[in-house]
Each structure stands twice: as structure tokens, then as C-alpha cells.
Design a protein around this motif. Sequence first.
Motif, short mmCIF file in Angstrom:
data_model
loop_
_atom_site.label_atom_id
_atom_site.label_comp_id
_atom_site.label_asym_id
_atom_site.label_seq_id
_atom_site.Cartn_x
_atom_site.Cartn_y
_atom_site.Cartn_z
N VAL A 6 23.55 35.29 43.52
CA VAL A 6 24.87 35.91 43.72
C VAL A 6 25.19 36.99 42.67
O VAL A 6 25.35 38.16 43.00
CB VAL A 6 25.98 34.84 43.71
N ILE A 39 34.14 37.54 39.05
CA ILE A 39 35.17 36.50 38.90
C ILE A 39 35.47 35.87 40.26
O ILE A 39 35.51 34.65 40.40
CB ILE A 39 36.45 37.07 38.24
N VAL A 40 35.63 36.70 41.28
CA VAL A 40 35.89 36.16 42.62
C VAL A 40 34.73 35.28 43.07
O VAL A 40 34.91 34.19 43.60
CB VAL A 40 36.14 37.30 43.62
N ALA A 41 33.50 35.75 42.79
CA ALA A 41 32.33 34.97 43.21
C ALA A 41 32.25 33.64 42.47
O ALA A 41 31.93 32.61 43.07
CB ALA A 41 31.05 35.78 42.97
N ILE A 76 34.77 31.99 41.31
CA ILE A 76 35.81 31.12 41.87
C ILE A 76 35.25 30.45 43.13
O ILE A 76 35.43 29.24 43.34
CB ILE A 76 37.08 31.93 42.22
N GLY A 77 34.55 31.23 43.95
CA GLY A 77 33.91 30.65 45.14
C GLY A 77 32.93 29.55 44.76
O GLY A 77 32.92 28.46 45.35
N LEU A 78 32.14 29.82 43.72
CA LEU A 78 31.15 28.84 43.24
C LEU A 78 31.85 27.57 42.78
O LEU A 78 31.37 26.45 43.04
CB LEU A 78 30.38 29.48 42.09
N TYR A 84 34.62 26.25 43.93
CA TYR A 84 34.98 25.41 45.07
C TYR A 84 33.76 24.78 45.71
O TYR A 84 33.79 23.62 46.12
CB TYR A 84 35.75 26.24 46.10
N ILE A 85 32.65 25.53 45.77
CA ILE A 85 31.44 24.99 46.39
C ILE A 85 30.93 23.79 45.59
O ILE A 85 30.63 22.72 46.15
CB ILE A 85 30.35 26.08 46.48
N GLN A 140 32.63 21.90 43.48
CA GLN A 140 33.58 20.81 43.53
C GLN A 140 33.43 20.02 44.83
O GLN A 140 33.41 18.79 44.85
CB GLN A 140 34.99 21.38 43.47
#
Lengths: 293, 314
Positions: free
Chosen positions: A90, A102-104, A106-108, A110-111, A113
Motif C-alpha cells: 500500500v 494517513i488515510v490508508a 486509517i483503513g489499515l 480498521y482492517i 481491528q
Amino acid sequence: MSFGPFLLLALMEGMVTSAVLALAAVGLSLVFGIMRVVNVAHGEFFMLGAVSAWFVSQWVPGPPAVAFAAALILCPLFVGAIAALADMVVLKRLNYEPEATIVATIGLLYILQQAALSFYGPDARPVPAPFNFRVQLPWFGYSGYKIAVVAASALVLLGVWRLLAKSRVGLIMRATQYDRETARAFGINVDRVYAGVFALGGGLAALAAVLIVPIQQAHYLMGTDPLLLSFIVVIIGGLGSLRGTVIAALLIGLSDGVISTFFAPTLAKIVATLLVALVLVFRPQGLFGRRAL
Amino acid sequence: MTLSTRIWALHLAVLAALLAGSVLLPAYHQTNVAKVMVLATYAMGYNIAFGYTGLLSLGHALFFGAGLYGAGLLVQHAGLPAGPALLAGILAGGAMAAAVGLLALRTQGVAFMIVTLMFAQAGYLTILYNTAWTRGEEGIVIAREARMLFGHDLSADLPRYLAAFALFAAGLVVKLWLVRSPTGRVMIALRENEERSRMLGYDPYARKLAALVISGLYAGAAGAAYGLLFGYVGASLASTQYSILPLLWVLLGGAGTVLGPLVGALSMFYLIDYSSAFTTASLLVVGVALVLLVLFAPRGILGTIRERWLKWLP
């Protein structure tokens, strides 16, 4: 118990927090210092370290000390591998552009978690400590394991410092940090350095989590607090400054221990977060750093 | 058809379609779309700061929460009727944005993101700390009697849908007007090149602060409406996740497009709704969507459409 010993207890608890926090924050600081990446998923690397330590403690037979030693080696490697993978799949493709990363991450967050929730479940589970003895002080007994955590953390930090300051690997890392293009021109594989640094950062967070998990149970949401505290420490210490990070970890850990003992823990957190926001606004280079964010 | 007519015709057609939903949609979807319209209003506010002015905030939950609690606490503890409470919520969102903006706008880029994140976290913790008033995580359930607006019961399906529609329609029209006005042009100029707009004589700090306050007014309005329409005011609605969600909706729909927030919120809502039929991993959907978006479609749905086909889309 009178005030003096009570304060001593609060300070000792604060030392344990500081020790673990310093490890996690140094990981975050390295990643920022060398890669200029703000890793919002750092707390989830911490959580993965704790959760994987629980799995190792279930799979490895024999006395708890053996399983714990195995977790201490395997979990940072496992989390480091995940971090390196995330970097290559990524972050590298985003060209480390600050806002996109930073957005990526944040996605990571959630994934990871969700992965922990699905494979590990919503329960908090303990991992047995490798040894149990109490150090008897005149006023109270104190867990020997907690003292060992502080010592272990100090050793690891010393190791990281030696790696960065004295070794060839550290030299390559610092060269990349100083000037990525020139480093590349000198034949340094910058992609590999970045993947390695991201893995090292994740591994340090995981190691901190393995050390803390006999004291604090493993849970899939446990990454949020270390993330915020690491941010606080790294910002107050000055981004990319190893010495500043350790000093700030001591400052935050000890004051957290004292304030949480004598006042409400939530109040301590409110004060700390506001303090950080104001430090960033009025002194963006941190209290010990030289560079602005 | 002139450009301006074409643009207004498109947006009014979208509003007409949503209004038709009040009679055409079955009850279940009516509740969903009402919720989406309120959340899309929140996302439109986020888009004004992020999509048009280039301010990537990670703390908008603070403004949403200010509206939510500004209205909710007044209704619950002071017995204020829904109308004035809504107004108070809107103002609370704007005031909070002004306070945060005054400090946070001294920083830029990554520092701005972290400062806003920290302020929002402090706000969230303050809500938890004052449990006596806010009832913390558990939250406040607003009684049905308190949710009357101009004699209409907001807890019933149709009035609730129409109230959400009115909020969204007002937000959309104001936003469409704003981004095509000279003020909106300056906002876009700041996003594209702050130094050049400074050279042209605009004050970036004041302009950014104004954009953030407008954004906060939207977030406050959405927060207050959310509490009054759905009767629940809880700390989870002011948590970090509610700062991330509008970012996700705007990125998905298309940052810097007027209809993008609606498209993003609607598709994300139904994506999670349908995926919940065969998986409970809703966080995974959010996470994967964020990663895929920044990797492969950084312009979002409407942004891509604008780039390829409809160059005139505002």
C-alpha cells in the motif's frame, strides 16, 4: 498507607507505563523520522502483538516462561512481517504522500481491528507471566515482573540506539533519512530500507505489547490508548528525536501514573491531549526536537 | 441550455427524486434514506473544509458532537422545544469550529490533522467525564414528547423523512450557491495554491477560518438533527470514528463535488447494509474501502465522472 509510600507506588506504576510507552513511541518516531509517514495503525500493531502473544501462549506447551520467551521472539517478527507487507503493497504505491498515507493507515487500522475481532473474538484474555515473585518493600510488596519489564525495555532501547548510532544498518537508515535521492544514488535500496523501518516500528510496538500483556489483558480494542499516548510522547519529545522521545515517555508515563492514582484517569487524558494540541500549535518542533512537523 | 441552468436543473432533479422518496420508498428504506440525508449534510460540511478548501481535518466529530449535545442536553435538561434546540445545536457546531480553527489553523498539513484529532479526542473524553449530564457511552434517549417540530411528531416516519429532506435540501442549495460564488472560488484557490492566493491579496488564515466555521455550522446542524430525529444522543457519535466517516463518504463520492457527499454516504450505507447480510465484519468494509480508494480512485465516484465525461459538474 501514608502519602509517601502511596506516591512511591504511583511512581513505580508510572515507570512501567513509561517503559512500555517508550518502546511503542520509539517505533512510531522511527517511522516518522525516517519515512516521514504518520502511521495511524501503530496502535493496532501494538494490539496484534498482544493478541498474537495470547495465541503463542496457547500453542506452546510447557511452563509459562517458555511460551512467553517464544512470544517475545515470534510476535514482533510476525507483526513486523505484516507491517513490511503493508508498506510494500500500500504505502509504497502511494509514494508516501503524507495525506494519502494517513488515510490508508486509517483503513489499515480498521482492517486489523476487524481481523482481530473475527479471529480472536471480543473477549479480553490474560497471558500468564513468565515468573511470579514479589519484591517486599517496607510498606508494600511489588510485582517482580513489572520491575523486569522496566529493565527489559531499557535494554531494548539501548539496543535500538546502538543499532541506529553505531551499526552499518543504522548508517544506511540515517543516510536515507537525510536525503533519499542521494542515498539511492549511492546504491542504497531505499524501498528495502523503508520496508525494514516500517517492520522495525511495528515490531517495537508488538514487543511493548508482549511485555505488557501479562499485566494488562489482550483485547481487540486495546490499540487506541497506546496510539494516542505514543502520538503525545512523540510530539512532545520532538518528532524523529530518539532522546526526546524517551524523555517525553518518562514524563508522560510518570505524570499519568501520579495523576491517575490521585485524580480521575479520564481527566488525566483530557489534560494530556489538550497539552499536545497546544504544543503542536505553539511549538511545532516539540519540546526537544529541532524540526517542525 | 446555459451552464447555470443545466447545473441547477441537475441538482433540483436530485432533490425532486429524494422528495419523491417520501411516498415511493417502503418504510425500512425511508428510515435509512432519512438517516443518509442527515449524514450527507454532515459530509457536505466536511466537503466544504476538505474538498473545497483543502483542510484535511480528523476532528469533525467534535463539531458534530457539539450540535448533537448542544441540542440534546438543552432538550433533556432545560426542556427546550425542538426548534430552538436545533438552532442552538447549529450555533454550537459553528462556535466550536471557530474556537478550534483559531488555534489549529496556525498549523498546516499533518500537524493540522493531529491537532484536530487531539481536540476531538479531548471533547470525546469530556463527554465521558461528565457522565452525570451526558450519561457517557450509554447516552441519552430523547423522549417522543420532546421531539415535536411545528406540531409534527419527528419520531413518525413521514415527518422525520421530510425534516431530514428539508435539512439536506437547504444544505445542498446553500453549498451549490457558495462554491460557485466568489467566496467559493477563493476557497478553491487556497486548496490549489495557498501562496499564490496570498500574493493576490487574500488572507488565507481568515478565509480558511470562515470555511471551517461554515463547515462546523453544517456539522452542528447535522448533529442536532440526528439527535432530534432519531432520539439518541450518545458518546459513540462523537468518537474518532465519526471524524473518519465523513472523510470516507467524501472520498468515495468525490471530494470537491457538490453531490459527492450524498453519493458517498448513500453507497457506503447500503454497502454496509447489504454486506451485513453475509458478514458482520462492517469495520473491514470501511477499512478496505479507504485503502482501495486512496490506491485506485483518489477522486471518488463523481470526481472520476467529472474528469472523464461531465467537465461542468460543480
